[in-house]
Design a protein around this motif. Structure first.
Motif, PDB file in Angstrom:
ATOM      1  N   ASP A  91       0.788  -1.093  -0.110  1.00 18.25           N
ATOM      2  CA  ASP A  91       0.079   0.054   0.036  1.00 18.25           C
ATOM      3  C   ASP A  91       0.692   1.199   0.142  1.00 18.25           C
ATOM      4  O   ASP A  91       0.363   2.341   0.267  1.00 18.25           O
ATOM      5  CB  ASP A  91      -1.008  -0.226   1.205  1.00 18.25           C
ATOM      6  CG  ASP A  91      -0.214  -0.123   2.457  1.00 18.25           C
ATOM      7  OD1 ASP A  91       1.146  -0.069   2.580  1.00 18.25           O
ATOM      8  OD2 ASP A  91      -0.824  -0.033   3.507  1.00 18.25           O
ATOM      9  N   ALA A  92       1.991   1.186  -0.533  1.00 18.94           N
ATOM     10  CA  ALA A  92       2.908   2.285  -0.506  1.00 18.94           C
ATOM     11  C   ALA A  92       2.416   3.525  -1.412  1.00 18.94           C
ATOM     12  O   ALA A  92       1.918   2.949  -2.462  1.00 18.94           O
ATOM     13  CB  ALA A  92       4.422   2.086  -0.626  1.00 18.94           C
ATOM     14  N   ASP A  93       2.768   4.620  -1.423  1.00 19.28           N
ATOM     15  CA  ASP A  93       2.253   5.626  -2.539  1.00 19.28           C
ATOM     16  C   ASP A  93       3.187   5.393  -3.907  1.00 19.28           C
ATOM     17  O   ASP A  93       4.277   5.634  -3.964  1.00 19.28           O
ATOM     18  CB  ASP A  93       2.493   7.057  -1.983  1.00 19.28           C
ATOM     19  CG  ASP A  93       1.967   7.864  -2.871  1.00 19.28           C
ATOM     20  OD1 ASP A  93       2.217   7.919  -4.215  1.00 19.28           O
ATOM     21  OD2 ASP A  93       1.408   8.930  -2.507  1.00 19.28           O
ATOM     22  N   LEU A  94       2.388   4.883  -4.778  1.00 21.05           N
ATOM     23  CA  LEU A  94       3.121   4.568  -6.013  1.00 21.05           C
ATOM     24  C   LEU A  94       3.583   5.632  -6.792  1.00 21.05           C
ATOM     25  O   LEU A  94       4.900   5.585  -7.222  1.00 21.05           O
ATOM     26  CB  LEU A  94       2.136   3.816  -7.216  1.00 21.05           C
ATOM     27  CG  LEU A  94       2.570   3.475  -8.562  1.00 21.05           C
ATOM     28  CD1 LEU A  94       3.823   2.676  -8.453  1.00 21.05           C
ATOM     29  CD2 LEU A  94       1.427   2.878  -9.412  1.00 21.05           C
ATOM     30  N   ASP A  95       3.067   6.902  -6.571  1.00 19.68           N
ATOM     31  CA  ASP A  95       3.790   8.089  -7.261  1.00 19.68           C
ATOM     32  C   ASP A  95       5.172   8.312  -6.507  1.00 19.68           C
ATOM     33  O   ASP A  95       6.178   8.592  -7.214  1.00 19.68           O
ATOM     34  CB  ASP A  95       2.751   9.185  -7.193  1.00 19.68           C
ATOM     35  CG  ASP A  95       3.148  10.435  -8.092  1.00 19.68           C
ATOM     36  OD1 ASP A  95       3.162  10.456  -9.161  1.00 19.68           O
ATOM     37  OD2 ASP A  95       3.595  11.330  -7.252  1.00 19.68           O
ATOM     38  N   LYS A  96       5.043   8.147  -5.214  1.00 22.44           N
ATOM     39  CA  LYS A  96       6.282   8.402  -4.565  1.00 22.44           C
ATOM     40  C   LYS A  96       7.594   7.556  -4.868  1.00 22.44           C
ATOM     41  O   LYS A  96       8.452   7.859  -5.117  1.00 22.44           O
ATOM     42  CB  LYS A  96       5.797   8.475  -3.037  1.00 22.44           C
ATOM     43  CG  LYS A  96       7.264   9.003  -2.246  1.00 22.44           C
ATOM     44  CD  LYS A  96       6.730   8.784  -0.903  1.00 22.44           C
ATOM     45  CE  LYS A  96       7.923   9.229   0.102  1.00 22.44           C
ATOM     46  NZ  LYS A  96       7.527   9.068   1.712  1.00 22.44           N
TER      47      LYS A  96
END
Length: 995
Positions: A255-260
């Motif tokens: 669930d980490a921020d893909l954009d980041k």
């Protein structure tokens, strides 16, 4: 006013949709931070949207599995194709984790092990892959790990520091002019340990012949005699060729921020690379025109018997891993042909009296291999083995496989695939996807297992399996018949050849060469002893104590009563699956029946019963359950060795709809098994002995550890009689003298079952959703009513302890050195700060002294709440030197100094060992453990607070306890026969395990 309200409402809806579907903004064909989205799809099998990217500038491939899982995983893999047995990819895997441009410490990997909240931290080498996975549930920690790992693989210090290869791979070592040159190196000793296993040697020899012209014919891990041929130039050239981003496959899960994630990977790393012109290809091995035959040997102890110690194997190169339907078909065939209890090849070989055990395996690679291996056979059985296999396969093609058996195998496969019962799902999906990603440029083929599963299910209505046997086995000349037989004294010959090789090398050195080698040796040892500077350590990102929650995670059972039996219910969402354990107190047995309980666990479920043949029973268990087995275990009430609670466990899992059938079959196994079928019992005991015999040759550390604890603890003595050297002797005696002892064995097994499986001696445990408990309890009640209702009586087991201090000799090329004792017997009480002490001793002191300097594959310690403490080494070239390192631990602690930042790192690393992702069934098992051990939330809270408040002075203050433990002098070593005998004065007795 109304319009404004509508706009606000619309804004809320849009925010909600964005939060629920954060990847909606990613559109196929568009670029994001240097990555173009190639394909996006929701994959039902992983229950997540999956996004496949290509990094335009560097050529790196990236797959994001956007699962709603806090246990985030990052992995970067490289397709690696070694050309020789030097073990270059394996040594490279170790070496890149020994310092990089942005993190110039000796071993960022070890620093992270000391002080990261990682839930998984490792690197692995396969026949065609080198892969670097890390996982964490903490977002900040996750990005720290990504940073360190990417820098390690892309910017390692190997180009400027040859000492890294010398330490992790191999080097010549000469400490003085009158000394002798020796080989040292972590991987060198690791692989000496690995190739002490006859099974590892068998696989090596098979692959060498099956794949003479491509990478699958060499040892990617390294063959011990070949590792010293690796040059520094070839080593760095390997990195240049294979570790370019254009040859990389990056997997992001969770669930980490893909954009980041994309921005970080692009800006910090990939944007600095251009496309590579080199494309890594693995050519297909040209098929053979006829089956080949070969005979090789493996090292056995000088006094070891050679009869019934040969491996016979038939191997076939069968298709490619990109054909998922074929791969799944072979998964069915491994069970249906060989591994199932009534599989035709198993029965044919048993009837022919060839070997004691047979197994089939299917190894997926660009070119797959299907292997049938018989162990504990004899060389003269070769032709009968081949004839039995091929005649049985011909009969299978002609008559077909039992469809009921196939149905059960498919059901069990589907159950386990869809259940996905692992807390490391990102790692599981990595293993599913990489072969098709590598060789079909499509990771989705590997993830989407439903389609090939449906193809495999067609075997229930068609002759799919039989035609596969005909095409891929009977009519496939790309095959090998291998005989691997024991050769007593072979290890001494290898050692002598190595000694002569080193002697010739040393004699060829000029005086100036010797001086140079001595200087290099001193420089390497000095480098290994050198501590990283505070400035270098500061480059490794780390969390603060403020990032760590002081809260504990508590797992609870609700104690209920069903049919007058206690049932422990752990309420958890399990998607309609029941995870059931039945616990029977083993203290109903007299002490002499303890090993029979372990034997009972190995035969139950495999015997004929009153209503089923053993084959029919195997089918029923496969069709109606997701798993069934029995085993022995222990708990310590109040964490005290004096309060041993030994349990015989009957484990099963099923859907709620099949709960009745699961308990019906459990009743059949426990109450209706037929022990007096001497022919079947003899087969099972012979097979079980063969597996224990194989285990004792492969698990030196486990047997040394168990043996050591038997010198001074009840739990250790119990484990020795159920899993140790004593059990090995027990089962070997029964197997070798079965005909004379069969009546006694049958009587003792029946008596063991009669004393154990009593209603009042049972506690049930179930992990399931509250709404599913009724389906469990109704069927549990029926089951319980069928058990013996006699009142059980518990025995007070008495054990006689003796500090034997044994050296256990084997054909091993390395040692497993264990020393320890019970601090509670010395008057000390457990404190949570001991967890931090263990983290420091393991990851700092022993890691450096035993592994880095000593060259062992591992050096570590263990401290448990029960009082047990051990110091251990793994695949260790040394013996006395390692014990000396253990004995120097008090001095290390006396001189221990760590500032607040260093202590924070150790504390965080300790917390990582305490916290971690768990499946529902694992949480249920933990809750049951708390119940039996009488652990309370307050106890766990106090332990956590103690860990979080540990200071440097606390560590120094435990020096006396460690010294007292070591002064007890309790040691056990499993190792090379010559090495153990050289150090015979250290032992009370030297024991030859082969006698």
């Amino acid at each position: 006013m109304k319009r404004k309200t509508a706009y606000l409402f619309l804004g809320v809806i849009l925010a909600f949709l964005t939060a629920c579907a954060p990847n909606e903004k990613f559109q196929t064909g568009k670029q994001y931070h240097g990555f173009t989205l190639v394909e996006k799809k929701f994959v039902d099998e992983v229950n997540a949207e999956c996004l496949l990217f290509q990094h335009d500038k560097s050529g790196a491939r990236l797959l994001k599995i956007a699962a709603d899982d806090p246990n985030k995983l990052f992995n970067i893999a490289f397709k690696t194709a070694p050309e020789n047995d030097c073990g270059t990819p394996h040594i490279m895997e170790h070496s890149v984790l020994n310092g990089s441009k942005n993190f110039p410490v000796k071993s960022p990997f070890d620093v992270l092990m000391k002080g990261s909240l990682n839930t998984f931290l490792n690197a692995m080498t396969g026949s065609d892959i080198t892969t670097y996975p890390v996982a964490s549930m903490n977002n900040k920690d996750y990005f720290n790990l990504v940073h360190v790992y990417l820098d390690a693989v892309l910017n390692p210090l190997i180009y400027e520091d040859p000492k890294i290869l010398q330490q992790e791979g191999w080097h010549h070592e000469l400490e003085s002019k009158d000394g002798e040159v020796v080989y040292k190196g972590v991987v060198y000793n690791e692989m000496k340990g690995a190739y002490s296993s006859p099974q590892r040697e068998l696989d090596y020899q098979i692959n060498k012949i099956l794949f003479p012209d491509n990478t699958y014919g060499v040892s990617s891990g390294g063959y011990p005699t070949e590792i010293p041929k690796l040059t520094y130039e070839a080593f760095v050239d390997f990195h240049k060729k294979y570790y370019h981003p254009g040859n990389s496959y990056i997997l992001l899960y969770g669930d980490a921020d893909l954009d980041k994630e994309l921005q970080f990977i692009d800006v910090e790393y990939l944007s600095g690379y251009d496309l590579s012109t080199e494309k890594v290809e693995i050519p297909l091995q040209k098929p053979f025109s006829a089956m080949q035959e070969a005979e090789k040997t493996y090292a056995a102890s000088d006094d070891a018997p050679t009869n019934d110690q040969t491996f016979l194997s038939l191997s076939f190169v069968a298709g490619q891993s990109t054909d998922r339907a074929l791969a799944m078909t072979f998964d069915v065939l491994t069970e249906a042909l060989v591994n199932h209890e009534s599989a035709p090849l198993r029965l044919a070989l048993q009837e022919a009296g060839i070997g004691k055990d047979v197994r089939a395996s299917f190894n997926e690679a660009k070119q797959n291999t299907f292997q049938i291996t018989v162990q504990n056979a004899n060389p003269e059985d070769k032709d009968r083995f081949k004839e039995a296999v091929f005649s049985t396969l011909e009969r299978v093609v002609e008559e077909g496989l039992d469809k009921t058996m196939v149905e059960g195998i498919l059901n069990r496969m589907e159950f386990n695939m869809k259940e996905g019962n692992t807390p490391q799902k990102g790692l599981m999906y990595l293993m599913l996807s990489y072969q098709t990603w590598f060789f079909a440029d499509n990771p989705f083929i590997g993830l989407e297992f439903n389609a090939p599963l449906e193809e495999a299910k067609k075997s229930l209505e068609t002759n799919l399996l039989e035609t596969t046997v005909a095409r891929q086995l009977l009519n496939n000349p790309h095959a090998l018949l291998m005989v691997l037989k024991p050769e007593p004294g072979l290890q001494a010959k290898i050692a002598e050849a190595t000694e002569q090789e080193l002697k010739a090398f040393q004699e060829g050195l000029s005086e100036a060469d010797k001086d140079k080698l001595i200087v290099e040796t001193e420089a390497l040892i000095e480098h290994q002893k050198r501590e990283d500077t505070p400035e270098a350590l500061a480059t490794i990102p780390m969390l603060e104590l403020a990032d760590i929650s002081s809260d504990i995670e508590w797992f609870e059972v609700n104690k209920k009563t069903v049919s007058d039996v206690s049932v422990l219910h752990h309420d958890a969402f399990t998607n309609g699956i029941l995870y059931s354990n039945l616990y029977f107190d083993m203290r109903t047995l007299p002490v002499e029946l303890i090993p029979y309980a372990r034997l009972l666990s190995s035969v139950l479920g495999k015997l004929n019963t009153e209503n089923y043949s053993f084959g029919e029973l195997d089918n029923e268990l496969n069709i109606h359950t997701g798993g069934f087995n029995t085993y022995t275990t222990t708990y310590l009430e109040g964490h005290s060795d004096e309060n041993l609670i030994p349990k015989y466990v009957v484990y099963g899992k099923s859907t709620t709809a099949k709960a009745g059938k699961m308990f019906e079959l459990t009743n059949e196994v426990l109450n209706n098994s037929i022990f007096n079928d001497t022919e079947r019992l003899k087969e099972l005991i012979s097979r079980h002995q063969a597996r224990v015999d194989s285990d004792i040759k492969n698990n030196g550390f486990g047997y040394a550890m168990t043996r050591l604890r038997s010198y001074y603890s009840k739990s250790g003595m119990y484990s020795e009689q159920t899993n140790g050297v004593e059990y090995y002797r027990f089962i070997t005696d029964l197997s070798e003298n079965f005909d004379d002892k069969s009546e006694e064995i049958i009587a003792q097994l029946a008596k063991t079952a009669e004393l154990l499986f009593v209603k009042e001696n049972m506690i049930g445990a179930i992990t399931c959703d509250k709404k599913d408990f009724e389906a469990y309890s109704a069927n549990f009640e029926t089951f319980a009513s069928n058990l013996n209702a006699d009142a059980p009586q518990l025995n007070n087991w008495e054990f006689n302890f003796e500090m034997k201090n044994e050296g256990l000799t084997s054909a091993s090329k390395v040692q497993y050195v264990v020393k320890g004792y019970d601090f509670k017997k010395l008057g000390y009480e457990y404190n949570g700060k001991m967890r931090v002490l263990n983290q420091i001793i393991s990851t700092d002191w022993l890691q450096n002294q035993v592994r880095v300097i000593g060259g062992a594959y591992g050096g570590f310690s263990g401290i448990s709440q029960s009082g047990n403490v051990f110091f251990g080494s793994y695949r260790d070239p040394n013996l006395a030197e390692t014990i000396e390192n253990y004995n120097n631990t008090p001095t290390y602690l006396e001189e221990f100094e760590a500032d607040e930042k260093e202590m924070t790192r150790y504390i965080i690393g300790t917390i990582a060992q305490m916290d971690g992702p768990m499946t529902a069934s694992q949480k249920g098992n933990r809750a049951v453990q708390y119940y039996f051990e009488k652990t309370t939330p307050e106890e766990l809270k106090a332990e956590r607070e103690a860990v979080l408040s540990t200071t440097s002075d606390d560590i120094k203050g435990m020096k006396e306890m460690v010294e007292d433990i070591l002064n007890q002098g309790a040691i056990c070593v499993y190792g090379n026969e010559e090495k153990v005998k050289e150090n015979a004065d250290l032992f009370g007795e030297v024991v030859n395990l082969s006698e």
